[in-house]
Enzyme design. Structure first.
Site, PDB file in Angstrom:
ATOM      1  NE  ARG A  74      -2.873   0.367   3.214  1.00 43.92           N
ATOM      2  CZ  ARG A  74      -2.357   0.611   4.622  1.00 43.92           C
ATOM      3  NH1 ARG A  74      -1.918   1.998   4.434  1.00 43.92           N
ATOM      4  NH2 ARG A  74      -2.170  -0.052   5.486  1.00 43.92           N
ATOM      5  CE1 TYR A 128     -14.758  12.206 -16.466  1.00 42.46           C
ATOM      6  CE2 TYR A 128     -13.838  11.876 -14.375  1.00 42.46           C
ATOM      7  CZ  TYR A 128     -14.412  11.651 -15.521  1.00 42.46           C
ATOM      8  OH  TYR A 128     -15.004  10.287 -15.173  1.00 42.46           O
ATOM      9  CG  ASP A 204      -6.823  16.444 -15.894  1.00 41.82           C
ATOM     10  OD1 ASP A 204      -5.991  15.857 -16.816  1.00 41.82           O
ATOM     11  OD2 ASP A 204      -7.716  16.037 -15.234  1.00 41.82           O
ATOM     12  CE  LYS A 229     -10.277   9.108 -19.505  1.00 39.52           C
ATOM     13  NZ  LYS A 229     -11.166   8.278 -18.827  1.00 39.52           N
TER      14      LYS A 229
HETATM   15  C1  LIG Z   1      -9.330  15.211 -18.190  1.00 39.21           C
HETATM   16  C2  LIG Z   1      -9.832  13.950 -17.567  1.00 39.21           C
HETATM   17  N1  LIG Z   1      -9.192  13.853 -16.145  1.00 39.21           N
HETATM   18  C3  LIG Z   1      -9.347  12.832 -15.273  1.00 39.21           C
HETATM   19  C4  LIG Z   1     -10.403  11.910 -15.439  1.00 39.21           C
HETATM   20  C5  LIG Z   1     -10.656  10.718 -14.476  1.00 39.21           C
HETATM   21  O1  LIG Z   1      -9.898   9.546 -15.135  1.00 39.21           O
HETATM   22  P1  LIG Z   1     -10.379   8.138 -14.450  1.00 39.21           P
HETATM   23  O2  LIG Z   1     -11.565   7.760 -15.260  1.00 39.21           O
HETATM   24  O3  LIG Z   1      -9.030   7.320 -14.917  1.00 39.21           O
HETATM   25  O4  LIG Z   1     -10.495   8.092 -13.026  1.00 39.21           O
HETATM   26  C6  LIG Z   1     -10.938  12.022 -16.924  1.00 39.21           C
HETATM   27  C7  LIG Z   1     -11.815  10.950 -17.378  1.00 39.21           C
HETATM   28  O5  LIG Z   1     -12.482  10.891 -18.342  1.00 39.21           O
HETATM   29  C8  LIG Z   1     -10.450  12.870 -17.983  1.00 39.21           C
HETATM   30  O6  LIG Z   1     -10.992  12.953 -19.145  1.00 39.21           O
END
Ligand SMILES: Cc1ncc(COP(=O)(O)O)c(C=O)c1O
Length: 416
Positions: A74, A128, A204, A229
């Site tokens: 962990r 997001y 991000d 992604k």
């Molecule tokens: C820009 C962005 N940040 C964060 C995330 C969240 O990622 P996760 O689905 O791996 O938790 C996403 C998911 O679509 C995203 O498009």
């Protein structure tokens, strides 16, 4: 076993992603990393155990040459360490990385570590949908103060950063999901550094990184990723990454990760590690496909408006794009003249691109953000952020672009 010789010169990222850190002598000579599925590790002595705990709890610093023993998965494990070493190669100016079991785990850990109740953070919108959900359902009810600024409004972002009380974090998602509006990373950093106690700036970077945008080059402290992604690239696993210029900041995140228990598991680390050497190749192909498709479809009568960086018309958006991105990327969004019903009809008619949320995989995906990924936003917030009912977001894969173009063209012709 003899330790492998390393080059005496600094290698480039494409090489480093295959060679940094990993030592085959620790994996019975395996040329590629093995998987270490252990949950716990045997100490060579009680003294080594005591020392490992003192270091893990931040009560002592390891010496540069010290071999600190592993404790428990962990906290960290060999596959996380190997992956984190390789990830650092992909982000210029990154000195350390921490891996998480999803992008949301990475984002939540950044907020939980750096902002406390009563303190503020600035965030660009739209972001997001899951990030909005985290803020609305957890962070604000816990007493954190959220200051939202519209993506791309550099003056509003600077003003918010300058005037916020007890500001601890600036969280910039650029380009924004799903409208692809860009925010100026360097301006956020400049405004943050102008404060007497500069807040961290986290970006991000899921949409354009690690191929077409490097936030740390523009001064950001942290580059945050949904590794689900492009990094993982095959829509078959979840993962999250934070990379940073200051190892102490990443260590702090690892401390929170050990409490929350949201480290990426050994098998997933091993999978993700194997995908890293091809992320550049995949993203380049996906980006070229998207650019060709957008060029061919940009005047289609069924489309009222395209959201894609090479088609920006707003001078401020063009300025930001040219300053911080090297290519428009493999995502686009189109607003259909026929509103929601046309958007749904296009999604129903696609035969190659699948109607699914998520993005960045080798297969093309399309979705209707207003009723899926961003459906938790209020209609007013959606409207303000440009997440309209007529918007379809497309993530372009590595298929032959001519087949994808035909697929989209036929679907659009049917509603046009
Ligand atoms: C820009 C962005 N940040 C964060 C995330 C969240 O990622 P996760 O689905 O791996 O938790 C996403 C998911 O679509 C995203 O498009």
């Amino acid at each position: 076993m003899k330790k492998p010789d390393r080059p005496s010169y600094v290698v480039r990222p494409r090489t480093a992603v295959l060679t940094r850190g990993y030592d085959p002598t620790l994996s019975v000579g395996s040329a590629r990393p093995a998987v270490f599925r252990s949950s716990t590790y045997v100490f060579s002595s009680p003294e080594k155990a005591e020392r490992a705990f003192l270091i893990a709890l931040g009560k002592r610093q390891p010496t540069p040459e010290e071999d600190v023993e592993l404790i428990y998965s962990r906290l960290s494990h060999p596959n996380a360490e190997i992956l984190e070493d390789h990830l650092v190669a992909l982000e210029p100016h990154a000195e350390a990385a921490a891996v998480f079991n999803s992008g949301m785990a990475a984002i939540s850990t950044v907020f939980f570590t750096h902002v406390r109740p009563g303190q503020s953070f600035v965030i660009t919108t739209p972001a997001y949908g899951g990030t909005h959900h985290l803020i609305d359902q957890l962070l604000v009810p816990m007493g954190l103060r959220a200051i939202e600024v519209p993506a791309g409004d550099t003056a509003a972002m600077r003003a918010a950063i300058a005037s916020a009380e007890d500001l601890r974090l600036v969280f910039v998602e650029t380009p924004a999901n799903p409208t692809l509006r860009m925010s100026d990373i360097a301006a956020a950093v400049e405004a943050a550094r102008a404060r007497p106690e500069p807040p961290l700036v986290a970006v991000d970077n899921t949409f354009l990184g690690p191929r077409f945008q490097h936030p740390l080059l523009h001064g950001a402290d942290l580059a945050v990723y949904s590794a689900t992604k492009y990094l993982a690239g095959f829509s078959d696993m979840l993962g999250g990454v934070v990379m940073g210029r200051d190892p102490a900041v990443i260590d702090h995140l690892r401390g929170t990760r050990a409490i929350l228990g949201n480290i990426l598991q050994p098998d997933e680390c091993w999978m993700l590690d194997g995908r890293l050497p091809t992320v550049e190749l995949r993203m380049s192909r996906q980006g070229k496909n998207a650019a060709r498709i957008v060029e061919a479809l940009k005047d289609h009568p069924a489309i009222a408006r395209f959201h894609y960086p090479s088609l920006f018309t707003d001078p401020e958006q063009i300025r930001i794009r040219d300053a911080q991105c090297t290519y428009p990327g493999a995502l686009f969004a189109m607003e259909l003249r026929g509103g929601k019903s046309a958007a749904f009809e296009v999604l129903r008619r696609l035969r190659i691109a699948r109607n699914a949320v998520s993005l960045g995989g080798v297969e093309s995906l399309a979705c209707h953000p207003a009723t899926t990924t961003h459906s938790e936003m209020s209609p007013e917030a959606q409207e303000a952020a440009g997440v309209t009912q007529s918007l379809v977001r497309v993530s372009v894969g590595v298929e032959d672009w001519r087949d994808l173009l035909r697929d989209l063209q036929e679907a659009l012709d049917a509603v046009g």
